[in-house]
Design a protein around this motif. Sequence first.
Motif, PDB file in Angstrom:
ATOM      1  N   ALA A  81      39.479  29.918  38.836  1.00 53.25           N
ATOM      2  CA  ALA A  81      40.302  30.682  39.775  1.00 53.25           C
ATOM      3  C   ALA A  81      40.327  32.160  39.385  1.00 53.25           C
ATOM      4  CB  ALA A  81      41.713  30.113  39.796  1.00 53.25           C
ATOM      5  N   LEU A  82      39.339  32.598  38.617  1.00 55.49           N
ATOM      6  CA  LEU A  82      39.332  33.974  38.122  1.00 55.49           C
ATOM      7  C   LEU A  82      39.408  34.996  39.249  1.00 55.49           C
ATOM      8  CD1 LEU A  82      39.159  36.008  35.833  1.00 55.49           C
ATOM      9  CD2 LEU A  82      36.666  35.744  35.868  1.00 55.49           C
ATOM     10  N   ALA A  83      38.561  34.883  40.257  1.00 58.98           N
ATOM     11  CA  ALA A  83      38.566  35.862  41.354  1.00 58.98           C
ATOM     12  C   ALA A  83      39.929  35.898  42.041  1.00 58.98           C
ATOM     13  CB  ALA A  83      37.465  35.545  42.351  1.00 58.98           C
ATOM     14  N   GLN A  84      40.483  34.746  42.309  1.00 58.18           N
ATOM     15  CA  GLN A  84      41.784  34.663  42.968  1.00 58.18           C
ATOM     16  C   GLN A  84      42.866  35.338  42.126  1.00 58.18           C
ATOM     17  OE1 GLN A  84      43.027  30.660  43.873  1.00 58.18           O
ATOM     18  NE2 GLN A  84      45.150  31.271  44.145  1.00 58.18           N
ATOM     19  N   LYS A  85      42.878  35.043  40.834  1.00 53.46           N
ATOM     20  CA  LYS A  85      43.890  35.626  39.948  1.00 53.46           C
ATOM     21  C   LYS A  85      43.746  37.144  39.853  1.00 53.46           C
ATOM     22  CE  LYS A  85      44.895  31.582  37.183  1.00 53.46           C
ATOM     23  NZ  LYS A  85      46.336  31.498  37.291  1.00 53.46           N
ATOM     24  N   LEU A  86      42.508  37.631  39.772  1.00 58.46           N
ATOM     25  CA  LEU A  86      42.293  39.075  39.721  1.00 58.46           C
ATOM     26  C   LEU A  86      42.760  39.744  41.003  1.00 58.46           C
ATOM     27  CD1 LEU A  86      38.763  39.216  38.037  1.00 58.46           C
ATOM     28  CD2 LEU A  86      40.978  39.719  36.974  1.00 58.46           C
ATOM     29  N   LYS A  87      42.396  39.160  42.136  1.00 60.43           N
ATOM     30  CA  LYS A  87      42.792  39.738  43.428  1.00 60.43           C
ATOM     31  C   LYS A  87      44.306  39.683  43.627  1.00 60.43           C
ATOM     32  CE  LYS A  87      38.332  39.272  45.567  1.00 60.43           C
ATOM     33  NZ  LYS A  87      37.545  38.852  46.711  1.00 60.43           N
ATOM     34  N   GLU A  88      44.958  38.619  43.190  1.00 65.24           N
ATOM     35  CA  GLU A  88      46.420  38.521  43.282  1.00 65.24           C
ATOM     36  C   GLU A  88      47.102  39.634  42.502  1.00 65.24           C
ATOM     37  OE1 GLU A  88      47.369  34.615  41.862  1.00 65.24           O
ATOM     38  OE2 GLU A  88      46.768  33.641  43.741  1.00 65.24           O
ATOM     39  N   GLN A  89      46.470  40.068  41.413  1.00 63.14           N
ATOM     40  CA  GLN A  89      47.028  41.127  40.575  1.00 63.14           C
ATOM     41  C   GLN A  89      46.592  42.523  41.030  1.00 63.14           C
ATOM     42  OE1 GLN A  89      49.263  40.682  38.005  1.00 63.14           O
ATOM     43  NE2 GLN A  89      49.319  38.603  38.814  1.00 63.14           N
ATOM     44  N   LEU A 105      27.513  29.288  33.171  1.00 64.75           N
ATOM     45  CA  LEU A 105      27.083  30.611  32.730  1.00 64.75           C
ATOM     46  C   LEU A 105      27.904  31.745  33.331  1.00 64.75           C
ATOM     47  CD1 LEU A 105      23.269  29.934  33.156  1.00 64.75           C
ATOM     48  CD2 LEU A 105      24.650  29.692  31.075  1.00 64.75           C
ATOM     49  N   ASN A 106      28.587  31.473  34.412  1.00 65.36           N
ATOM     50  CA  ASN A 106      29.258  32.490  35.200  1.00 65.36           C
ATOM     51  C   ASN A 106      30.771  32.296  35.097  1.00 65.36           C
ATOM     52  OD1 ASN A 106      30.448  33.830  37.415  1.00 65.36           O
ATOM     53  ND2 ASN A 106      28.599  33.634  38.633  1.00 65.36           N
ATOM     54  N   ALA A 107      31.495  33.338  34.727  1.00 63.75           N
ATOM     55  CA  ALA A 107      32.946  33.226  34.542  1.00 63.75           C
ATOM     56  C   ALA A 107      33.698  32.942  35.836  1.00 63.75           C
ATOM     57  CB  ALA A 107      33.484  34.499  33.903  1.00 63.75           C
ATOM     58  N   PHE A 108      33.077  33.168  36.991  1.00 62.03           N
ATOM     59  CA  PHE A 108      33.748  32.920  38.264  1.00 62.03           C
ATOM     60  C   PHE A 108      33.526  31.501  38.789  1.00 62.03           C
ATOM     61  CE2 PHE A 108      33.426  37.527  38.147  1.00 62.03           C
ATOM     62  CZ  PHE A 108      34.690  37.909  38.572  1.00 62.03           C
ATOM     63  N   THR A 109      32.463  30.851  38.387  1.00 63.98           N
ATOM     64  CA  THR A 109      32.127  29.523  38.890  1.00 63.98           C
ATOM     65  C   THR A 109      33.089  28.475  38.341  1.00 63.98           C
ATOM     66  OG1 THR A 109      29.806  30.155  39.018  1.00 63.98           O
ATOM     67  CG2 THR A 109      30.275  27.812  39.064  1.00 63.98           C
ATOM     68  N   HIS A 110      33.650  27.677  39.234  1.00 59.55           N
ATOM     69  CA  HIS A 110      34.579  26.595  38.891  1.00 59.55           C
ATOM     70  C   HIS A 110      35.864  27.096  38.233  1.00 59.55           C
ATOM     71  CE1 HIS A 110      31.408  23.850  39.935  1.00 59.55           C
ATOM     72  NE2 HIS A 110      30.620  24.358  39.027  1.00 59.55           N
ATOM     73  N   ALA A 161      30.721  39.123  40.537  1.00 58.32           N
ATOM     74  CA  ALA A 161      31.849  40.050  40.686  1.00 58.32           C
ATOM     75  C   ALA A 161      31.545  41.093  41.764  1.00 58.32           C
ATOM     76  CB  ALA A 161      32.153  40.726  39.355  1.00 58.32           C
ATOM     77  N   VAL A 162      30.339  41.633  41.752  1.00 55.20           N
ATOM     78  CA  VAL A 162      29.943  42.611  42.773  1.00 55.20           C
ATOM     79  C   VAL A 162      29.972  41.962  44.153  1.00 55.20           C
ATOM     80  CG1 VAL A 162      28.013  44.002  43.635  1.00 55.20           C
ATOM     81  CG2 VAL A 162      28.626  44.089  41.213  1.00 55.20           C
ATOM     82  N   GLU A 163      29.427  40.770  44.263  1.00 57.05           N
ATOM     83  CA  GLU A 163      29.407  40.069  45.554  1.00 57.05           C
ATOM     84  C   GLU A 163      30.821  39.771  46.062  1.00 57.05           C
ATOM     85  OE1 GLU A 163      26.954  36.657  44.851  1.00 57.05           O
ATOM     86  OE2 GLU A 163      25.109  37.835  44.917  1.00 57.05           O
ATOM     87  N   LEU A 164      31.766  39.628  45.158  1.00 58.49           N
ATOM     88  CA  LEU A 164      33.159  39.376  45.527  1.00 58.49           C
ATOM     89  C   LEU A 164      33.927  40.664  45.815  1.00 58.49           C
ATOM     90  CD1 LEU A 164      33.959  36.544  42.972  1.00 58.49           C
ATOM     91  CD2 LEU A 164      33.743  36.313  45.464  1.00 58.49           C
TER      92      LEU A 164
END
Length: 96
Positions: free
Chosen positions: A15-23, A8-13, A46-49
Motif C-alpha cells: 500500500a506504499l503508493a496509497q500511503k504516500l498519496k494520503e500524506q 523487486l519493486n517496493a510498490f508491488t503488493h 513511482a514515475v508512472e504513479l
Amino acid sequence: MVPGKRGLNAFTHTALAQKLKEQGVTNVILAGTVTSICIDSTARTAVELGFNVTILSDCTSSRTPFEQTFYCEEVFPLYARVCDSKTFIKHWREHG
C-alpha cells in the motif's frame, strides 16, 4: 512500515503508493540495492504513479561498478533526477 514487499519493486503488493498519496507526498527519494533491478523497477513505477523521483547515486549499489555507472549516468536520467547525497542534502537545506 508498509508490509507486503516480496518482490523487486517496493510498490508491488504493498500500500506504499496509497500511503504516500494520503500524506501528500509528491517526491520520492531512493536509496538501496540492487541499482539495476530493485531501484530501477521501484523508480519507474513511482514515475508512472506520478511521483517526482530522485535517486541518490552514492546510496545505491550494484553488482559491478560498470552497472552502477551505466544506470546512474545513462538510464536513470531518462526519467528521474540523479544526484549524490551531499548535493541532495545541500539542496534540501537551502530549499526545504
